[in-house]
Design a protein around this motif. Structure first.
Motif, PDB file in Angstrom:
ATOM      1  N   THR A   1      -7.174  -2.189 -10.910  1.00  0.00           N
ATOM      2  CA  THR A   1      -5.959  -1.722 -11.580  1.00  0.00           C
ATOM      3  C   THR A   1      -4.678  -2.038 -10.795  1.00  0.00           C
ATOM      4  N   HIS A   2      -4.820  -2.705  -9.677  1.00  0.00           N
ATOM      5  CA  HIS A   2      -3.675  -3.036  -8.809  1.00  0.00           C
ATOM      6  C   HIS A   2      -2.964  -1.779  -8.325  1.00  0.00           C
ATOM      7  N   LEU A   3      -3.749  -0.776  -7.972  1.00  0.00           N
ATOM      8  CA  LEU A   3      -3.239   0.475  -7.416  1.00  0.00           C
ATOM      9  C   LEU A   3      -3.739   0.657  -5.985  1.00  0.00           C
ATOM     10  N   ASN A   4      -3.768  -0.408  -5.222  1.00  0.00           N
ATOM     11  CA  ASN A   4      -4.344  -0.370  -3.875  1.00  0.00           C
ATOM     12  C   ASN A   4      -3.604   0.594  -2.953  1.00  0.00           C
ATOM     13  N   HIS A   5      -4.330   1.589  -2.492  1.00  0.00           N
ATOM     14  CA  HIS A   5      -3.804   2.558  -1.531  1.00  0.00           C
ATOM     15  C   HIS A   5      -5.009   3.080  -0.745  1.00  0.00           C
ATOM     16  N   SER A   6      -5.292   2.462   0.376  1.00  0.00           N
ATOM     17  CA  SER A   6      -6.533   2.750   1.105  1.00  0.00           C
ATOM     18  C   SER A   6      -6.764   4.223   1.435  1.00  0.00           C
ATOM     19  N   PRO A   7      -5.748   5.039   1.769  1.00  0.00           N
ATOM     20  CA  PRO A   7      -6.041   6.449   2.023  1.00  0.00           C
ATOM     21  C   PRO A   7      -6.673   7.164   0.827  1.00  0.00           C
TER      22      PRO A   7
ATOM     23  N   LEU B   1       0.810  -1.226   0.000  1.00  0.00           N
ATOM     24  CA  LEU B   1       0.000   0.000   0.000  1.00  0.00           C
ATOM     25  C   LEU B   1       0.842   1.275   0.000  1.00  0.00           C
ATOM     26  N   ALA B   2       2.078   1.170   0.465  1.00  0.00           N
ATOM     27  CA  ALA B   2       2.933   2.346   0.574  1.00  0.00           C
ATOM     28  C   ALA B   2       3.798   2.585  -0.657  1.00  0.00           C
ATOM     29  N   GLN B   3       3.805   1.681  -1.603  1.00  0.00           N
ATOM     30  CA  GLN B   3       4.702   1.794  -2.749  1.00  0.00           C
ATOM     31  C   GLN B   3       4.274   2.936  -3.684  1.00  0.00           C
ATOM     32  N   PRO B   4       5.252   3.575  -4.331  1.00  0.00           N
ATOM     33  CA  PRO B   4       4.963   4.767  -5.140  1.00  0.00           C
ATOM     34  C   PRO B   4       3.853   4.591  -6.176  1.00  0.00           C
TER      35      PRO B   4
ATOM     36  N   LEU C   1      -6.320   7.979  -9.489  1.00  0.00           N
ATOM     37  CA  LEU C   1      -7.476   7.207  -9.933  1.00  0.00           C
ATOM     38  C   LEU C   1      -8.702   7.532  -9.082  1.00  0.00           C
ATOM     39  N   SER C   2      -8.524   7.597  -7.774  1.00  0.00           N
ATOM     40  CA  SER C   2      -9.651   7.898  -6.883  1.00  0.00           C
ATOM     41  C   SER C   2     -10.198   9.292  -7.118  1.00  0.00           C
ATOM     42  N   ALA C   3      -9.313  10.241  -7.402  1.00  0.00           N
ATOM     43  CA  ALA C   3      -9.778  11.600  -7.705  1.00  0.00           C
ATOM     44  C   ALA C   3     -10.601  11.615  -8.990  1.00  0.00           C
TER      45      ALA C   3
ATOM     46  N   MET D   1      -9.286   0.763  -7.672  1.00  0.00           N
ATOM     47  CA  MET D   1      -7.897   0.511  -7.281  1.00  0.00           C
ATOM     48  C   MET D   1      -7.587  -0.981  -7.265  1.00  0.00           C
ATOM     49  N   MET D   2      -8.528  -1.778  -6.806  1.00  0.00           N
ATOM     50  CA  MET D   2      -8.309  -3.226  -6.808  1.00  0.00           C
ATOM     51  C   MET D   2      -8.195  -3.747  -8.235  1.00  0.00           C
TER      52      MET D   2
END
Length: 162
Positions: A106-112, A61-64, A73-75, A103-104
């Motif tokens: 596209t494999h861009l998981n970043h919960s914040p 989750l912390a990776q760039p 993506l969320s925006a 995010m799931m």
């Protein structure tokens, strides 16, 4: 009878102080750049991202890629939801859920980043201003996250992957 081992070990005091100092430094940099640009750059989801980068630099989750990509993506999902459903608590909840799914997928998981979608729907910022600022803030968090591992201040060198 012995008690089971603790699920989480406490960090050493020097490590705790370094992590705290780097997180504060990263967030203060966002505030400083925001003041210079006369735009708010420190938004709550980015503070949560800084916490992940500095306290769990080895976690996916912390990776760039996840941090920057997840927020952007969320925006975009938030702006699309805003355009279709307007600004309300209901549509913000939908945007957060859609951003999680996106995010799931596209494999861009970043919960914040789910909170980024909520902020977009509830505050309806100008996308031409918000998206570049969000990208800048996310990239600055990644840049500051690189420092501790390169100066020997963190046991895990960030990033683990790009």
């Amino acid at each position: 009878m012995t008690s089971p081992p603790s699920a989480a070990t406490r960090p050493s005091l020097p490590h705790l102080l370094r992590v705290t100092a780097f997180a504060i430094g990263a967030l203060m940099l966002l505030v400083t750049v925001g003041v210079v640009l006369h735009q708010p750059l420190l938004i709550p989801p980015l503070a949560a991202s800084a916490a992940l980068v500095h306290s769990a630099p080895g976690q996916p989750l912390a990776q760039p890629r996840n941090l920057v990509g997840g927020h952007l993506l969320s925006a975009v999902i938030g702006f699309a939801t805003l355009a279709v459903a307007g600004s309300s608590g209901w549509s913000a909840a939908v945007a957060a859920g859609l951003s999680l799914g996106g995010m799931m997928l596209t494999h861009l998981n970043h919960s914040p980043a789910t909170a980024t979608a909520v902020i977009v729907v509830l505050q309806a910022p100008d996308p031409s201003t918000f998206l570049p600022l969000l990208a800048l803030g996310s990239c600055l968090l990644v840049a500051i996250g690189l420092l501790p591992g390169r100066i020997g201040a963190h046991p895990v060198r960030y990033p683990v992957s790009w």
